[in-house]
Structures are given as C-alpha cells and as structure tokens.
Scaffold this motif. Structure first.
Motif, short mmCIF file in Angstrom:
data_model
loop_
_atom_site.label_atom_id
_atom_site.label_comp_id
_atom_site.label_asym_id
_atom_site.label_seq_id
_atom_site.Cartn_x
_atom_site.Cartn_y
_atom_site.Cartn_z
N UNK A 35 0.84 -1.21 0.00
CA UNK A 35 0.00 0.00 0.00
C UNK A 35 0.87 1.26 0.00
N UNK A 36 1.95 1.24 0.80
CA UNK A 36 2.86 2.38 0.86
C UNK A 36 3.51 2.62 -0.50
N UNK A 37 3.94 1.52 -1.12
CA UNK A 37 4.60 1.65 -2.42
C UNK A 37 3.62 2.17 -3.46
N UNK A 38 2.38 1.65 -3.43
CA UNK A 38 1.39 2.06 -4.42
C UNK A 38 0.98 3.51 -4.24
N UNK A 39 1.07 4.02 -3.01
CA UNK A 39 0.64 5.39 -2.75
C UNK A 39 1.54 6.43 -3.41
N UNK A 40 2.78 6.06 -3.73
CA UNK A 40 3.72 7.01 -4.33
C UNK A 40 3.53 7.04 -5.84
N UNK A 41 3.95 8.14 -6.49
CA UNK A 41 3.62 8.31 -7.91
C UNK A 41 4.30 7.32 -8.86
N UNK A 42 5.61 7.02 -8.65
CA UNK A 42 6.32 6.16 -9.61
C UNK A 42 6.89 4.93 -8.92
N UNK A 43 6.86 3.82 -9.63
CA UNK A 43 7.45 2.59 -9.11
C UNK A 43 8.45 2.02 -10.11
N UNK A 44 9.33 1.15 -9.62
CA UNK A 44 10.24 0.41 -10.50
C UNK A 44 10.25 -1.04 -10.03
N UNK A 45 10.68 -1.94 -10.91
CA UNK A 45 10.86 -3.34 -10.52
C UNK A 45 12.24 -3.79 -10.94
N UNK A 46 12.79 -4.77 -10.21
CA UNK A 46 14.00 -5.46 -10.64
C UNK A 46 13.57 -6.88 -10.94
N UNK A 47 13.63 -7.26 -12.21
CA UNK A 47 13.14 -8.56 -12.65
C UNK A 47 14.20 -9.26 -13.47
N UNK A 52 18.94 -12.80 -16.87
CA UNK A 52 19.66 -11.58 -16.46
C UNK A 52 18.70 -10.64 -15.74
N UNK A 53 19.25 -9.89 -14.76
CA UNK A 53 18.41 -8.94 -13.99
C UNK A 53 18.45 -7.57 -14.62
N UNK A 54 17.27 -6.93 -14.64
CA UNK A 54 17.17 -5.57 -15.18
C UNK A 54 16.35 -4.72 -14.24
N UNK A 55 16.67 -3.42 -14.20
CA UNK A 55 15.88 -2.46 -13.43
C UNK A 55 14.93 -1.82 -14.43
N UNK A 56 13.63 -2.04 -14.25
CA UNK A 56 12.65 -1.67 -15.26
C UNK A 56 11.60 -0.72 -14.70
N UNK A 57 11.15 0.18 -15.55
CA UNK A 57 10.03 1.07 -15.24
C UNK A 57 9.02 0.94 -16.37
N UNK A 58 7.78 1.39 -16.16
CA UNK A 58 6.81 1.33 -17.26
C UNK A 58 7.30 2.15 -18.46
N UNK A 59 6.92 1.71 -19.65
CA UNK A 59 7.25 2.34 -20.94
C UNK A 59 8.72 2.17 -21.36
N UNK A 60 9.50 1.40 -20.61
CA UNK A 60 10.88 1.16 -21.03
C UNK A 60 10.91 0.22 -22.21
#
Lengths: 159, 150
Positions: A35-47, A52-60
């Motif tokens: 909930x705390x993470x969703x409340x903020x405007x931007x998120x990122x994931x490491x998947x 191989x691991x990548x740091x990803x954001x939407x629209x990348x």
C-alpha cells in the motif's frame, strides 16, 4: 547574508516536512508495504528475464537476446520479480515476489538484428586468416504498467 | 524610479517545446504492428525467379491470412531479379533480393520483414534499457537543494 539564512531555513523546513510525511518505521505486513509503495507516484521493478536482472520502469524498451519461442505482438508476464520500489519504499522478495502481489507485463515489439560485425581470426605463421560477418539477433520488449495489488485484491483474484 | 522597480525577465521556468511532445511507447498499453505492406516483384521469364514463383503460388495466401494487418502486393517486373519490399509506418523501406534462395529461405526473409519495425539497424550491444521516464527514486546530487530532475 539575509538571503543565505532564509534559504538555509527553507532547506531545513523542506527536510522536516519530508521526514514527517514519510513513515520511518518498517510496515507490519506485506500488504501494508505494498500500500505504501502504491501510494507514491512512480514505481520500479528489478526482474530477471532470460537469466539476467534488469531495473525496469513502465514504458521502457528492453533489448534481450533473441527469444525464439515468441512472436511479435505477444504479451509476456514477468514471473521473476525480485524487488519493487518507489521513491521512499522498497520491497524485496526472497528470492521472488509472488505474482499475486505484483504483476508486470511486457509486449514483444520486434525481433531485430544488430549491426554487422566482422570477426577476424588469424593464426600467425600458418597462413590461416578468416573474416566472419556476424549480426547478433535481439528481441525488444516494451514494459507495461506495474500493477501493485493489496491483500484483499490478491485474495479476491485467487478465489 | 518606476523603471528600477520593474522586472526585466519573467520569473517563470522556461518551458521547452520538446518536453511538451508525448513520447512514443508502442506496446505499453496497445501494440500497433509496424509493418504495413509487403511488395513481391518477380519475373515470369527468368529462372532466378522460379523459387519466388513457387513461393507465391503455394505459401502466399496462408501468409496473408496469418497477417491480416499487412497489405500484400504482387507485381511482375520482367527481366529483373526477384525482390521483396517491406514498407513500415515510419516511412522506411527494407528491400531484400530473393535470388539464390530456396522456398524456406524466402519464408525466412519474409518473416524477417514481418518481425522488423523498420528502424535503422544500430548496435544494440550497450542499449539494454531505453527509458524516457524519470527514475522512481530520483537522482542524488550534492550540489542541488531539491532533487535533480532531468
């Protein structure tokens, strides 16, 4: 002199307000953390994709080695998400976060090749020389929105 | 006296018109296939077009059914080598000659055109993630009061 002190006060005031707005203590449950993470405007994931691991954001636009079993236009769901975070909060899975909590999709945009490389091989004093032209094959993926689900939504979706 | 109190420059942050344009993100929500047209050109007389003619007779209709978003045009071009042209939404064109290929080779080249987006071939070795969004955590800077924005 007066200008310097007023800007210094403003800086201190900004730091205090930021500290007061954000929760400093660790959240009690995964659901509260999400909930705390969703409340903020931007998120990122490491998947992890294809090992191989990548740091990803939407629209990348992500370029990975060619995925042979996938067609252009297919939508892939990322299954190995190690970390999701926002400006002030991070949730790390051990080793992954379940897909019921976080879901990210990636669309296959194209299958391409890189620029032509000429690989030169030589063994000296043996008269052996070869030039091999080579184009590495790639797949490009567009990352979709990051869906952060709370516990109620996760239980609703599972039932 | 009145001129000294008047402001010379506006106090608003300058807005550059490039940042007002929307950034392209094909595939983020909806995906639009980038290939719009395939043009096959073959010769009826020359033997180098034999395999192309076989491909057009046997495989083309299935290809058209499998890719309804693509307009497929077949043209005769006498006394020339056979080619296939791919036309894309970014107004770029890819032309591949089909002489010297068997039918499976022609299938592979046509699939190459269908998979491509028409953009210029660049080295993709170091371009892993191309992002247009601001970073979620921000960029730390010891020289700035507020977080540094690109």
């Amino acid at each position: 002199m007066a200008g310097w002190s007023s800007s210094c006060l403003q800086h201190i005031r900004q730091q205090l307000s930021r500290a007061l707005h954000t929760e400093a203590r660790t959240p009690s449950s995964t659901s509260r953390a999400l909930d705390l993470i969703r409340s903020q405007p931007n998120q990122y994931v490491i998947a992890s994709i294809a090992g191989k691991k990548y740091l990803l954001a939407p629209k990348d636009l992500l370029t990975v080695p060619r995925l042979t079993d996938v067609r252009v236009g297919d939508v892939l769901s990322l299954s190995q998400i190690h970390e999701v975070g926002s400006r002030e909060y991070t949730l790390r899975g051990s080793p992954d976060i379940p897909t019921s909590h976080i879901s990210v999709e990636a669309t296959v945009v194209e299958h391409t090749k890189g620029k032509m490389e000429h690989i030169f091989k030589k063994k000296r004093r043996k008269g052996y020389e070869r030039t091999i032209p080579h184009k590495q094959t790639y797949t490009r993926l567009r990352i979709g929105p990051i869906h952060v689900r709370s516990q109620e939504q996760a239980s609703l979706s599972s039932s | 006296m009145s001129s000294s109190s008047r402001l010379i420059a506006p106090l608003t942050k300058p807005v550059f018109r490039a940042q007002l344009c929307s950034k392209q993100a094909n595939g983020h929500i909806a995906f639009v296939p980038q290939v719009r047209k395939l043009v096959f050109e073959y010769s009826q007389n020359w033997s180098s077009s034999t395999n192309t003619r076989t491909y057009l007779k046997n495989n083309l209709q299935n290809l058209a059914r499998a890719n309804p978003h693509v307009e497929i045009v077949v043209r005769q071009r006498a006394n020339r080598q056979p080619i296939v042209r791919g036309l894309y939404l970014n107004d770029k064109e890819k032309v591949i000659p089909l002489n010297g290929f068997e039918v499976t080779g022609i299938e592979n080249k046509v699939q190459l055109l269908l998979d491509s987006s028409g953009t210029k071939i660049k080295s993709l070795k170091r371009r892993t993630v191309e992002s247009t969004t601001q970073s979620a955590r921000g960029i730390w800077s010891g020289l700035h009061d507020t977080p540094f924005q690109i």
